[in-house]
Scaffold this motif. Structure first.
Motif, PDB file in Angstrom:
ATOM      1  N   ARG B 283     -54.718  10.387 -29.593  1.00 62.89           N
ATOM      2  CA  ARG B 283     -53.681   9.389 -29.786  1.00 62.89           C
ATOM      3  C   ARG B 283     -52.621   9.874 -30.724  1.00 62.89           C
ATOM      4  NH1 ARG B 283     -55.163   3.209 -30.813  1.00 62.89           N
ATOM      5  NH2 ARG B 283     -53.880   3.278 -32.663  1.00 62.89           N
TER       6      ARG B 283
ATOM      7  N   PHE C  27     -45.631   2.460 -26.093  1.00 65.15           N
ATOM      8  CA  PHE C  27     -46.028   3.730 -26.702  1.00 65.15           C
ATOM      9  C   PHE C  27     -45.894   4.774 -25.607  1.00 65.15           C
ATOM     10  CE2 PHE C  27     -48.561   0.777 -29.384  1.00 65.15           C
ATOM     11  CZ  PHE C  27     -48.014   1.122 -30.610  1.00 65.15           C
ATOM     12  N   PHE C  30     -46.850   3.674 -22.116  1.00 66.00           N
ATOM     13  CA  PHE C  30     -47.826   2.595 -22.177  1.00 66.00           C
ATOM     14  C   PHE C  30     -47.184   1.312 -22.694  1.00 66.00           C
ATOM     15  CE2 PHE C  30     -51.156   0.225 -24.466  1.00 66.00           C
ATOM     16  CZ  PHE C  30     -51.980  -0.040 -23.381  1.00 66.00           C
ATOM     17  N   GLY C  53     -57.741  -3.549 -28.199  1.00 65.82           N
ATOM     18  CA  GLY C  53     -56.711  -2.892 -27.398  1.00 65.82           C
ATOM     19  C   GLY C  53     -55.758  -3.856 -26.731  1.00 65.82           C
ATOM     20  N   SER C  54     -55.881  -5.159 -27.041  1.00 71.95           N
ATOM     21  CA  SER C  54     -55.028  -6.132 -26.356  1.00 71.95           C
ATOM     22  C   SER C  54     -53.639  -6.242 -26.979  1.00 71.95           C
ATOM     23  CB  SER C  54     -55.709  -7.506 -26.358  1.00 71.95           C
ATOM     24  OG  SER C  54     -55.989  -7.894 -27.691  1.00 71.95           O
ATOM     25  N   GLY C  55     -53.427  -5.582 -28.141  1.00 69.85           N
ATOM     26  CA  GLY C  55     -52.093  -5.582 -28.737  1.00 69.85           C
ATOM     27  C   GLY C  55     -51.955  -6.471 -29.953  1.00 69.85           C
ATOM     28  N   LYS C  56     -53.083  -6.969 -30.483  1.00 72.34           N
ATOM     29  CA  LYS C  56     -53.019  -7.863 -31.640  1.00 72.34           C
ATOM     30  C   LYS C  56     -52.390  -7.163 -32.838  1.00 72.34           C
ATOM     31  CE  LYS C  56     -57.512  -8.259 -31.778  1.00 72.34           C
ATOM     32  NZ  LYS C  56     -57.929  -7.331 -30.721  1.00 72.34           N
ATOM     33  N   SER C  57     -52.931  -5.965 -33.164  1.00 74.64           N
ATOM     34  CA  SER C  57     -52.398  -5.232 -34.317  1.00 74.64           C
ATOM     35  C   SER C  57     -50.947  -4.870 -34.077  1.00 74.64           C
ATOM     36  CB  SER C  57     -53.184  -3.945 -34.540  1.00 74.64           C
ATOM     37  OG  SER C  57     -54.516  -4.231 -34.825  1.00 74.64           O
ATOM     38  N   THR C  58     -50.674  -4.385 -32.893  1.00 75.74           N
ATOM     39  CA  THR C  58     -49.312  -3.967 -32.594  1.00 75.74           C
ATOM     40  C   THR C  58     -48.361  -5.134 -32.804  1.00 75.74           C
ATOM     41  OG1 THR C  58     -50.206  -2.440 -30.964  1.00 75.74           O
ATOM     42  CG2 THR C  58     -47.847  -2.890 -30.849  1.00 75.74           C
TER      43      THR C  58
HETATM   44  N1  LIG Z   1     -49.490   4.642 -32.297  1.00 79.11           N
HETATM   45  C1  LIG Z   1     -49.931   4.432 -31.022  1.00 79.11           C
HETATM   46  N2  LIG Z   1     -49.726   5.369 -30.077  1.00 79.11           N
HETATM   47  C2  LIG Z   1     -50.141   5.167 -28.805  1.00 79.11           C
HETATM   48  N3  LIG Z   1     -50.801   4.087 -28.394  1.00 79.11           N
HETATM   49  C3  LIG Z   1     -51.049   3.111 -29.288  1.00 79.11           C
HETATM   50  C4  LIG Z   1     -50.631   3.244 -30.656  1.00 79.11           C
HETATM   51  N4  LIG Z   1     -51.025   2.145 -31.315  1.00 79.11           N
HETATM   52  C5  LIG Z   1     -51.653   1.352 -30.409  1.00 79.11           C
HETATM   53  N5  LIG Z   1     -51.664   1.938 -29.198  1.00 79.11           N
HETATM   54  C6  LIG Z   1     -52.242   1.371 -27.983  1.00 79.11           C
HETATM   55  O1  LIG Z   1     -51.743   0.083 -27.799  1.00 79.11           O
HETATM   56  C7  LIG Z   1     -52.765  -0.797 -27.367  1.00 79.11           C
HETATM   57  C8  LIG Z   1     -52.863  -1.944 -28.308  1.00 79.11           C
HETATM   58  O2  LIG Z   1     -53.379  -1.492 -29.547  1.00 79.11           O
HETATM   59  P1  LIG Z   1     -53.665  -2.463 -30.762  1.00 79.11           P
HETATM   60  O3  LIG Z   1     -52.476  -3.307 -30.995  1.00 79.11           O
HETATM   61  O4  LIG Z   1     -54.148  -1.627 -31.886  1.00 79.11           O
HETATM   62  O5  LIG Z   1     -54.852  -3.328 -30.178  1.00 79.11           O
HETATM   63  P2  LIG Z   1     -55.792  -4.364 -30.934  1.00 79.11           P
HETATM   64  O6  LIG Z   1     -55.354  -4.469 -32.341  1.00 79.11           O
HETATM   65  O7  LIG Z   1     -55.626  -5.626 -30.148  1.00 79.11           O
HETATM   66  O8  LIG Z   1     -57.176  -3.832 -30.791  1.00 79.11           O
HETATM   67  C9  LIG Z   1     -54.039   0.008 -27.275  1.00 79.11           C
HETATM   68  O9  LIG Z   1     -54.248   0.366 -25.933  1.00 79.11           O
HETATM   69  C10 LIG Z   1     -53.753   1.236 -28.093  1.00 79.11           C
HETATM   70  O10 LIG Z   1     -54.409   2.338 -27.544  1.00 79.11           O
END
Ligand SMILES: Nc1ncnc2c1ncn2[C@@H]1O[C@H](COP(=O)(O)OP(=O)(O)O)[C@@H](O)[C@H]1O
Ligand SMILES: [Mg+2]
Lengths: 250, 283, 257
Positions: B283, C27, C30, C53-58
């Motif tokens: 990643r 990303f 993606f 992986g649903s995008g919560k953190s993002t």
């Molecule tokens: N810096 C990054 N580069 C590439 N892909 C990312 C990055 N950060 C998150 N992702 C992808 O975006 C999606 C959402 O991630 P994330 O918001 O961390 O999910 P959650 O917090 O819901 O588990 C995941 O599929 C993750 O792999």
């Protein structure tokens, strides 16, 4: 120290030419070590060969630190021009041999610095060259920090510059100490290259002795090598000990 | 990009270019004042060294080629020695381990230039007469430097042993970087010792080893510039000849700087290609 | 809008403090956020849940622009987040607590909390440390002020992280799985601090799967899946009878039946 070296050297000499008295070559060893260490051979010289090597290395590392930090931080900058300038600087000096830099500075810098500034030019060559390597150490130190450190600081509203100064660099610098000691060892060994432009540091003195007496080549270079080894190996132990102590706890 | 950042970048760029210009102008003035002159036609002059009747341009390429060849030979030897010593450092036999550690510490902590002199003035002279002459002749002829065979022995010896002590460390670190769990997982799957090594351990160790190994190749090539000190006509030797013999130090240093840049960039390019192939997706 | 605010809070009359409209994030190729819409009232406590992986953190990281969004609009307390806007000013208003604490290991607990007030708010050392001590008192670890982060347990570290964020007197607090890296016996001490904060009227967005926390203090639960919001509900409604198939499936998985 010279006596110990003398004895060791004598022993090796004894091994090599069985039948020659070990005692006499020990005496050669003591004499040689003295000439290498004290400024007795060349009247213009004010310090001995080993001291000169250490002084050069010390000046080189001390003055390369600010430049190295500047370009190292520059390589991690988000501003493309700064990043590019830093990259070109670092890559350029890492792509050419050190002797080339020494020669370049030695011949041309006195035009900028004035007459009889060959010594300053050589020191500047050490500084500029070493700073490119220090910059790499700084960059690696910064980039090895977890991204969360910057994110936490930025999410508190701390500015980019402040984050670098009060969060990133203090940690990175601490992690950089062992590789910096390693860089100092390299630089200490590399000061031997200044003998090519006739600086009288340890290697220069050794070559001077060798070309005057034309005998005992083996002993001359063996003793010189042992002197370098003593300092470099001692420092590398120190670097290992520092590394064992580990990076900042987290 | 905010406006403040653009201004900052512009100022820094100007500062950088300014410093370069300032130093450049002063050097240029100094050169003019001392009536040195920068005469690129020096390349067409007949070379004052060597007994082949060619100009400095031809000599430059001969020198470049010499640097390449002596580096390549030393790299191959350094790699072989380095692998042996590196693996020995992990040996279960304490004597083997001790000797290989001593080897690494000794050669890493002594300047290469001193090692070259040591080889040239002491070790080669101590070789048995027959070996010395035969090997010297063979190498001297192979490198087109007849009569300087002993210097070639010394240079290749010193360069390859010095570099091998660094390669040994790289190899050791590479093997140790593979977690023990990988050995255990491989053997619990029923792979044999050799299979584990070739299928599981080495492919992972190689990924760790190749970048620093490439760096060592680069270093060796740059370090080969020291062989001029015992009279071998490499790139740096050419520089010294053009500087002292023809008074064209500026042309000389620019030319060899470009020569070494060319070599380094070529090696870096090849390494990046290999690293790109080897990097695992992440990643 | 499906929200049914807590009676005691009078959220209907409260102003909107976070408005996110059609937020997209990529990303590379993606598509991590696929047009998220969310409005949060001042004083509201929102719990975000959803599969990994649903995008919560993002999503919550776009709210203080740790991740710049590629399309759509985000407005925080009336200021729109975009290229060139005064990020540091917005980040001062928005505190964030991370799953991995991200305390500064080279600074003591007290210094961790006092750093931003000194560097950003230009408080003098004494004032900043006084404020820091008060906050450490509030999260219950004033007696650890002189220690370094590595000397604390995970739960204590996370409470320091909360105090550190509060030191900037933010109007909004974002929590990204603040208890997921903690041993069970430490989770409670962190949740208690968060509950206190919620009751004090702080606007909070919490990514957390702690159902007890959600039921006790959340005004709303938002369920994320595949880069978008699939369901919004009251805590009671969401856990008792989720409306969406995917919410049902997810709940049955985390509840273990
Ligand atoms: N810096 C990054 N580069 C590439 N892909 C990312 C990055 N950060 C998150 N992702 C992808 O975006 C999606 C959402 O991630 P994330 O918001 O961390 O999910 P959650 O917090 O819901 O588990 C995941 O599929 C993750 O792999
Ligand atoms: Mg997450």
């Amino acid at each position: 120290m010279p006596a110990v070296l003398g004895l060791t050297g004598g022993w090796i000499f004894f091994q090599r030419k069985l039948g020659v008295l070990a005692l006499s070559s020990s005496l050669i060893g003591v004499a040689l070590a003295s000439v290498l260490l004290w400024p007795m051979l060349f009247p213009t010289q004010i310090v001995g060969g080993l001291a000169m090597s250490l002084i050069l290395a010390f000046l080189g590392i001390v003055f390369s630190l600010p430049l190295g930090i500047l370009f190292g931080v520059g390589r991690t900058s988000s501003l493309p021009i700064i990043r590019r300038i830093s990259n070109v600087y670092v890559e350029f000096f890492r792509s050419i041999p050190f002797v080339v830099v020494i020669f370049l500075f030695y011949l041309n810098l006195p035009y900028v610095l004035g007459n009889n500034t060959q010594f300053q030019a050589v020191v500047l060559a050490l500084v500029i060259f070493t700073s490119a390597y220090v910059a790499e150490i700084v960059r690696a130190g910064i980039q090895s920090l977890p991204r969360g450190q910057t994110e936490a600081a930025r999410s508190l509203g701390i500015s980019g510059t402040q984050t670098m100064l009060s969060v990133v660099l203090p940690q990175a610098l601490q992690n950089m100490i062992p590789p910096l000691v390693g860089q100092f060892i390299s630089l200490f060994k590399d000061t031997s290259l200044t003998s090519i432009v006739a600086v009288l540091e340890l290697t220069g003195v050794a070559r001077g002795i060798q070309s005057r007496i034309l005998v005992a080549n083996f002993e001359v270079f063996l003793f010189t090598a042992l002197l370098y080894f003593g300092v470099a190996y001692g420092l590398s132990r120190l670097a290992d000990a520092l590394e064992k102590r580990g990076p900042v706890a987290r | 990009m905010t406006q403040r950042n653009s201004i900052l970048q512009g100022v820094l760029l100007l500062l950088f270019v300014g410093v370069l210009l300032l130093v450049g102008v002063q050097v240029a003035e100094g050169i003019a004042r001392n009536k040195i002159g920068v005469d690129w036609s020096v390349f067409e002059r007949k070379a004052s060294y060597g007994n082949d009747d060619v100009n400095y341009l031809a000599k430059f390429f001969q020198a470049l080629w010499f640097t390449v060849r002596i580096s390549l030979l030393s790299i191959v030897l350094a790699l072989l020695l380095g692998i042996v010593v590196g693996v020995s450092r992990l040996s279960s036999n304490p004597v083997v381990r001790g000797v290989s550690s001593f080897y690494v510490e000794l050669f890493r902590n002594t300047p290469l230039l001193i090692q070259i002199f040591f080889w040239y003035f002491a070790l080669v002279a101590a070789l048995p007469e027959g070996v010395r002459l035969a090997l010297g002749d063979a190498l001297g002829n192979a490198f087109n430097v007849p009569g300087l065979g002993e210097a070639v022995i010394a240079s290749v010896g010193a360069l390859s042993i010095y570099t091998s002590s660094y390669i040994a460390e790289t190899v050791r670190a590479g093997i140790q970087s593979v977690p023990k769990g990988q050995f255990e997982a491989a053997s619990s799957l029923g792979l044999s010792g050799t299979q584990s090594l070739t299928q599981i351990i080495l492919p992972q160790a190689l990924r760790v080893v190749i970048p620093p190994l490439g760096n060592q190749f680069l270093n060796l090539t740059k370090n080969s510039s020291l062989v001029h000190a015992i009279g071998l006509s490499d790139l740096f030797f050419w520089n010294v000849q053009v500087q002292s013999g023809e008074g064209q130090g500026v042309v000389a240093i620019i030319s060899i700087t470009l020569g070494y840049l060319l070599l380094s960039l070529t090696i870096t390019g090849i390494l990046n290609l290999i690293n790109g192939r080897l990097t695992l997706p992440s990643r | 809008m499906t929200q049914t605010p807590h009676e005691s809070k009078h959220l209907e009359s409260a102003p909107d403090i976070i408005v996110a409209r059609d937020v997209h994030k990529y990303f590379g190729s993606f598509h991590a956020l696929q047009g998220v819409n969310m409005t949060v009232k001042k004083g509201e406590v929102v719990v975000i849940i959803g599969p990994s992986g649903s995008g919560k953190s993002t999503f919550i990281r776009t709210l203080n622009r740790l991740e710049p969004h590629n399309k759509g609009e985000i407005t925080i307390d009336g200021i729109e987040l975009r290229e060139g806007s005064n990020l540091d000013a917005i980040r001062r208003e928005v505190g964030m607590v991370f799953q991995s604490f991200n305390l500064f290991p080279h600074l003591s607990v007290l210094q961790n909390v006092a750093l931003a007030p000194m560097k950003v708010r230009k408080q003098d050392k004494a004032t900043a440390e006084k404020g820091a001590m008060d906050l450490l008192e509030r999260v219950g670890i004033a007696n650890q002020a002189a220690k370094y982060p590595a000397q604390l347990s995970g739960g204590q570290q996370q409470r320091v992280a909360i105090a550190r964020a509060l030191a900037m007197q933010p109007k909004i607090m974002l929590f990204d799985e603040p208890t997921s890296a903690l041993d069970p016996e430490m989770i409670k001490e962190v949740l208690d601090v968060m509950k206190g904060l919620a009751r004090s009227g702080m606007t909070m967005l919490c990514v957390t799967h702690e159902m007890g926390f959600a039921r006790e203090v959340a005004d709303r639960v938002v369920f994320f899946d595949q880069g978008n919001i699939v369901e919004e509900n009251t805590p009671e409604g969401f856990y008792a009878n989720p409306k969406h198939e995917r919410s049902k499936l997810f709940l049955s998985q985390i509840l273990g039946h």
